[in-house]
Design a protein around this motif. Structure first.
Motif, PDB file in Angstrom:
ATOM      1  N   GLY A 198       5.323 -41.283   9.387  1.00 43.03           N
ATOM      2  CA  GLY A 198       3.919 -41.151   9.004  1.00 43.03           C
ATOM      3  C   GLY A 198       3.369 -39.802   8.851  1.00 43.03           C
ATOM      4  N   LEU A 199       3.780 -38.787   9.750  1.00 42.55           N
ATOM      5  CA  LEU A 199       3.615 -37.290   9.529  1.00 42.55           C
ATOM      6  C   LEU A 199       3.982 -36.920   8.049  1.00 42.55           C
ATOM      7  N   GLU A 200       5.296 -37.368   7.491  1.00 40.19           N
ATOM      8  CA  GLU A 200       5.612 -36.875   6.295  1.00 40.19           C
ATOM      9  C   GLU A 200       4.956 -37.368   5.234  1.00 40.19           C
ATOM     10  N   LEU A 201       4.550 -38.741   5.389  1.00 39.02           N
ATOM     11  CA  LEU A 201       3.451 -39.088   4.208  1.00 39.02           C
ATOM     12  C   LEU A 201       2.365 -38.525   4.296  1.00 39.02           C
ATOM     13  N   LEU A 202       1.833 -38.260   5.492  1.00 38.25           N
ATOM     14  CA  LEU A 202       0.322 -37.435   5.634  1.00 38.25           C
ATOM     15  C   LEU A 202       0.361 -36.045   4.694  1.00 38.25           C
ATOM     16  N   ALA A 203       1.648 -35.432   5.328  1.00 35.54           N
ATOM     17  CA  ALA A 203       1.957 -34.036   4.677  1.00 35.54           C
ATOM     18  C   ALA A 203       2.047 -34.129   2.931  1.00 35.54           C
ATOM     19  N   ASN A 204       2.749 -35.314   2.652  1.00 36.89           N
ATOM     20  CA  ASN A 204       2.993 -35.424   1.202  1.00 36.89           C
ATOM     21  C   ASN A 204       1.675 -36.021   0.525  1.00 36.89           C
ATOM     22  N   ARG A 250      -6.166 -39.243  11.992  1.00 38.80           N
ATOM     23  CA  ARG A 250      -6.317 -38.180  10.697  1.00 38.80           C
ATOM     24  C   ARG A 250      -5.806 -38.954   9.453  1.00 38.80           C
ATOM     25  N   ALA A 251      -4.994 -39.901   9.302  1.00 42.76           N
ATOM     26  CA  ALA A 251      -4.496 -40.698   8.429  1.00 42.76           C
ATOM     27  C   ALA A 251      -5.802 -41.601   7.690  1.00 42.76           C
ATOM     28  N   GLN A 252      -6.158 -42.111   8.828  1.00 44.26           N
ATOM     29  CA  GLN A 252      -7.434 -43.003   8.396  1.00 44.26           C
ATOM     30  C   GLN A 252      -8.674 -42.346   7.691  1.00 44.26           C
ATOM     31  N   TYR A 253      -8.775 -41.062   8.174  1.00 41.94           N
ATOM     32  CA  TYR A 253      -9.908 -40.412   7.871  1.00 41.94           C
ATOM     33  C   TYR A 253      -9.477 -39.666   6.401  1.00 41.94           C
ATOM     34  N   ASP A 254      -8.312 -39.299   6.223  1.00 41.31           N
ATOM     35  CA  ASP A 254      -7.821 -38.733   4.762  1.00 41.31           C
ATOM     36  C   ASP A 254      -7.672 -39.964   4.036  1.00 41.31           C
ATOM     37  N   ALA A 255      -7.656 -41.171   4.166  1.00 41.68           N
ATOM     38  CA  ALA A 255      -7.460 -42.305   3.257  1.00 41.68           C
ATOM     39  C   ALA A 255      -9.007 -42.720   3.165  1.00 41.68           C
ATOM     40  N   GLY A 256      -9.853 -42.080   3.440  1.00 42.98           N
ATOM     41  CA  GLY A 256     -11.451 -42.751   3.250  1.00 42.98           C
ATOM     42  C   GLY A 256     -11.769 -43.761   4.153  1.00 42.98           C
ATOM     43  N   ARG A 257     -11.006 -44.134   5.099  1.00 45.57           N
ATOM     44  CA  ARG A 257     -11.176 -45.456   6.349  1.00 45.57           C
ATOM     45  C   ARG A 257     -11.976 -44.743   7.141  1.00 45.57           C
ATOM     46  N   TYR A 258     -13.271 -44.479   7.132  1.00 45.59           N
ATOM     47  CA  TYR A 258     -14.064 -43.660   7.962  1.00 45.59           C
ATOM     48  C   TYR A 258     -14.280 -44.507   9.164  1.00 45.59           C
ATOM     49  N   GLU A 259     -14.857 -45.863   8.962  1.00 47.14           N
ATOM     50  CA  GLU A 259     -15.140 -46.426   9.980  1.00 47.14           C
ATOM     51  C   GLU A 259     -13.970 -46.745  11.015  1.00 47.14           C
TER      52      GLU A 259
END
Length: 131
Positions: A18-24, A53-62
């Motif tokens: 998951g961290l790798e996917l975030l970094a990529n 962090r992943a939810q935020y970066d994916a635009g899934r703000y709620e």
């Protein structure tokens, strides 16, 4: 993934991937994997933080608001979680909630400039809407 849809490896492997996917820059895939990991290890703050962090970066703000809220409930003195909750709430359109949590982050860490800048921006947006 195995035939049941469960990712290969254990929770730690899922977290690392998951961290790798975030970094990529693949936050949606990271959020999916990290959500599974967080469900398997519900008490893990590092998993929840990465998921938020992943939810935020994916635009899934709620969803990010909910996850950051869980982090702040577990540790109200976590300035990063307060900051994340404030940013996610801002993006979700809840400027009062955003200002509240960004102000908490600033109060805890007045030395972090981007906390103060985010708070000023949210207050300006909120005050502009009420004028």
């Amino acid at each position: 993934m195995d035939e049941t849809g469960v990712p290969d490896g254990g929770v730690y492997d899922w977290y690392q991937r998951g961290l790798e996917l975030l970094a990529n820059r693949d936050p949606a895939a990271a959020a999916t994997l990290l959500a599974r990991a967080a469900a398997a290890e519900p008490g893990s703050r590092s998993l929840l933080e990465a998921l938020a962090r992943a939810q935020y970066d994916a635009g899934r703000y709620e969803e990010a608001v909910g996850t950051f809220r869980e982090l702040t409930a577990g540790n109200p003195a976590d300035d990063y979680a307060q900051f994340g909750l404030g940013l996610a709430a801002s993006r979700a359109g809840d400027l009062d909630l955003a200002a509240e949590h960004l102000a908490l982050a600033v109060a805890m860490r007045p030395d972090v400039g981007h906390y103060s800048r985010a708070l000023r921006g949210v207050r300006a947006r909120r005050d502009g809407e009420t004028s």
